[in-house]
Design a protein around this motif. Structure first.
Motif, PDB file in Angstrom:
ATOM      1  N   ILE A  37       0.872  -1.180   0.000  1.00 22.36           N
ATOM      2  CA  ILE A  37       0.000   0.000   0.000  1.00 22.36           C
ATOM      3  C   ILE A  37       0.905   1.224   0.000  1.00 22.36           C
ATOM      4  N   VAL A  38       1.143   1.784  -1.181  1.00 21.75           N
ATOM      5  CA  VAL A  38       2.086   2.891  -1.293  1.00 21.75           C
ATOM      6  C   VAL A  38       1.404   4.214  -1.662  1.00 21.75           C
ATOM      7  N   ASP A  39       0.366   4.159  -2.480  1.00 19.57           N
ATOM      8  CA  ASP A  39      -0.268   5.403  -2.941  1.00 19.57           C
ATOM      9  C   ASP A  39      -0.857   6.224  -1.797  1.00 19.57           C
ATOM     10  N   ARG A  40      -1.379   5.588  -0.769  1.00 22.07           N
ATOM     11  CA  ARG A  40      -1.979   6.295   0.357  1.00 22.07           C
ATOM     12  C   ARG A  40      -1.077   6.315   1.587  1.00 22.07           C
ATOM     13  N   ALA A  41       0.141   5.808   1.449  1.00 22.95           N
ATOM     14  CA  ALA A  41       1.015   5.668   2.612  1.00 22.95           C
ATOM     15  C   ALA A  41       1.263   7.000   3.323  1.00 22.95           C
ATOM     16  N   ASP A  42       1.546   8.065   2.587  1.00 18.06           N
ATOM     17  CA  ASP A  42       1.806   9.355   3.238  1.00 18.06           C
ATOM     18  C   ASP A  42       0.582   9.844   4.019  1.00 18.06           C
ATOM     19  N   ASP A  43      -0.605   9.677   3.440  1.00 21.54           N
ATOM     20  CA  ASP A  43      -1.828  10.093   4.141  1.00 21.54           C
ATOM     21  C   ASP A  43      -2.000   9.312   5.441  1.00 21.54           C
ATOM     22  N   VAL A  44      -1.781   8.006   5.375  1.00 23.58           N
ATOM     23  CA  VAL A  44      -1.927   7.154   6.559  1.00 23.58           C
ATOM     24  C   VAL A  44      -0.883   7.521   7.605  1.00 23.58           C
ATOM     25  N   ILE A  45       0.356   7.678   7.187  1.00 26.66           N
ATOM     26  CA  ILE A  45       1.451   7.954   8.123  1.00 26.66           C
ATOM     27  C   ILE A  45       1.270   9.315   8.800  1.00 26.66           C
ATOM     28  N   HIS A  46       0.891  10.332   8.045  1.00 20.01           N
ATOM     29  CA  HIS A  46       0.678  11.657   8.648  1.00 20.01           C
ATOM     30  C   HIS A  46      -0.517  11.642   9.591  1.00 20.01           C
ATOM     31  N   SER A  47      -1.581  10.953   9.212  1.00 18.43           N
ATOM     32  CA  SER A  47      -2.744  10.834  10.099  1.00 18.43           C
ATOM     33  C   SER A  47      -2.380  10.087  11.369  1.00 18.43           C
ATOM     34  N   CYS A  48      -1.598   9.031  11.222  1.00 19.23           N
ATOM     35  CA  CYS A  48      -1.137   8.268  12.375  1.00 19.23           C
ATOM     36  C   CYS A  48      -0.353   9.159  13.335  1.00 19.23           C
ATOM     37  N   ALA A  49       0.565   9.942  12.793  1.00 16.16           N
ATOM     38  CA  ALA A  49       1.368  10.836  13.625  1.00 16.16           C
ATOM     39  C   ALA A  49       0.488  11.832  14.373  1.00 16.16           C
ATOM     40  N   GLU A  50      -0.521  12.364  13.703  1.00 21.40           N
ATOM     41  CA  GLU A  50      -1.420  13.332  14.348  1.00 21.40           C
ATOM     42  C   GLU A  50      -2.223  12.686  15.469  1.00 21.40           C
ATOM     43  N   ILE A  51      -2.780  11.502  15.206  1.00 19.71           N
ATOM     44  CA  ILE A  51      -3.579  10.821  16.236  1.00 19.71           C
ATOM     45  C   ILE A  51      -2.700  10.435  17.417  1.00 19.71           C
ATOM     46  N   LEU A  52      -1.498   9.922  17.135  1.00 20.56           N
ATOM     47  CA  LEU A  52      -0.591   9.552  18.221  1.00 20.56           C
ATOM     48  C   LEU A  52      -0.153  10.765  19.033  1.00 20.56           C
ATOM     49  N   ALA A  53       0.152  11.867  18.359  1.00 24.03           N
ATOM     50  CA  ALA A  53       0.560  13.085  19.077  1.00 24.03           C
ATOM     51  C   ALA A  53      -0.568  13.564  19.994  1.00 24.03           C
ATOM     52  N   ASN A  54      -1.795  13.472  19.512  1.00 22.37           N
ATOM     53  CA  ASN A  54      -2.940  13.871  20.327  1.00 22.37           C
ATOM     54  C   ASN A  54      -3.115  12.920  21.520  1.00 22.37           C
ATOM     55  N   ALA A  55      -2.938  11.620  21.283  1.00 18.22           N
ATOM     56  CA  ALA A  55      -3.035  10.650  22.376  1.00 18.22           C
ATOM     57  C   ALA A  55      -1.931  10.888  23.407  1.00 18.22           C
ATOM     58  N   LEU A  56      -0.752  11.232  22.941  1.00 16.80           N
ATOM     59  CA  LEU A  56       0.359  11.515  23.845  1.00 16.80           C
ATOM     60  C   LEU A  56       0.076  12.769  24.677  1.00 16.80           C
ATOM     61  N   ALA A  57      -0.410  13.818  24.035  1.00 18.55           N
ATOM     62  CA  ALA A  57      -0.641  15.094  24.723  1.00 18.55           C
ATOM     63  C   ALA A  57      -1.867  15.078  25.631  1.00 18.55           C
ATOM     64  N   HIS A  58      -2.914  14.371  25.212  1.00 20.48           N
ATOM     65  CA  HIS A  58      -4.194  14.487  25.925  1.00 20.48           C
ATOM     66  C   HIS A  58      -4.789  13.150  26.354  1.00 20.48           C
ATOM     67  N   GLY A  59      -4.194  12.039  25.946  1.00 21.88           N
ATOM     68  CA  GLY A  59      -4.828  10.735  26.106  1.00 21.88           C
ATOM     69  C   GLY A  59      -4.724  10.083  27.459  1.00 21.88           C
ATOM     70  N   GLN A  60      -3.902  10.619  28.347  1.00 23.18           N
ATOM     71  CA  GLN A  60      -3.779  10.086  29.704  1.00 23.18           C
ATOM     72  C   GLN A  60      -3.460   8.591  29.695  1.00 23.18           C
ATOM     73  N   THR A  61      -2.557   8.187  28.803  1.00 21.99           N
ATOM     74  CA  THR A  61      -2.205   6.778  28.674  1.00 21.99           C
ATOM     75  C   THR A  61      -0.709   6.586  28.835  1.00 21.99           C
TER      76      THR A  61
END
Length: 135
Positions: A37-61
């Motif tokens: 899966i290469v055509d959407r890889a950048d979209d997935v990776i950037h979205s992943c980074a955003e969700i993880l950053a939010n979980a790190l900052a606010h997720g209390q985990t």
């Protein structure tokens, strides 16, 4: 069989830290490459980074977890956290260094949202990978 049509799942865990966000993002990239899966890889990776950053900052985990689930021409990325409150678009000014994650996910993913969980919530982003069926 085409990678987009195969059912595939992966789960990655790491201690909650900025270093782990980078490490998990790289593991997601490797999984996408393994699956072809290469055509959407950048979209997935950037979205992943955003969700993880939010979980790190606010997720209390204490542990960051990424679930990847590819089936029926769709890829779903899910990140659980312990904060029950939903992500919301921030009103970021041009010079702000953060506050654009929801806006970016909206632009990059075909769909995104969250669902309540017993101990918080799961934020997900979905990507149409059905175009791989013709390759």
């Amino acid at each position: 069989m085409n990678p987009a049509l195969q059912e595939r799942t992966r789960k990655f865990d790491a201690p909650a830290s900025a270093t782990s966000v980078r490490r998990l993002r790289h593991r997601v990239a490797e999984a996408l490459g393994d699956w072809g899966i290469v055509d959407r890889a950048d979209d997935v990776i950037h979205s992943c980074a955003e969700i993880l950053a939010n979980a790190l900052a606010h997720g209390q985990t204490e542990v960051l977890t990424v679930h990847l689930d590819a089936r029926d021409g769709w890829l779903r990325l899910t990140v659980p956290d312990n904060n029950p409150y939903p992500p919301y678009p921030a009103d970021a000014d041009r010079d702000d260094e953060d506050g654009r994650g929801v806006m970016l996910m909206t632009a990059l993913a075909d769909a995104w949202g969250f669902r309540a969980a017993d101990d918080g919530k799961c934020v997900f982003a979905e990507f149409d990978i059905s175009s791989y069926a013709s390759k």
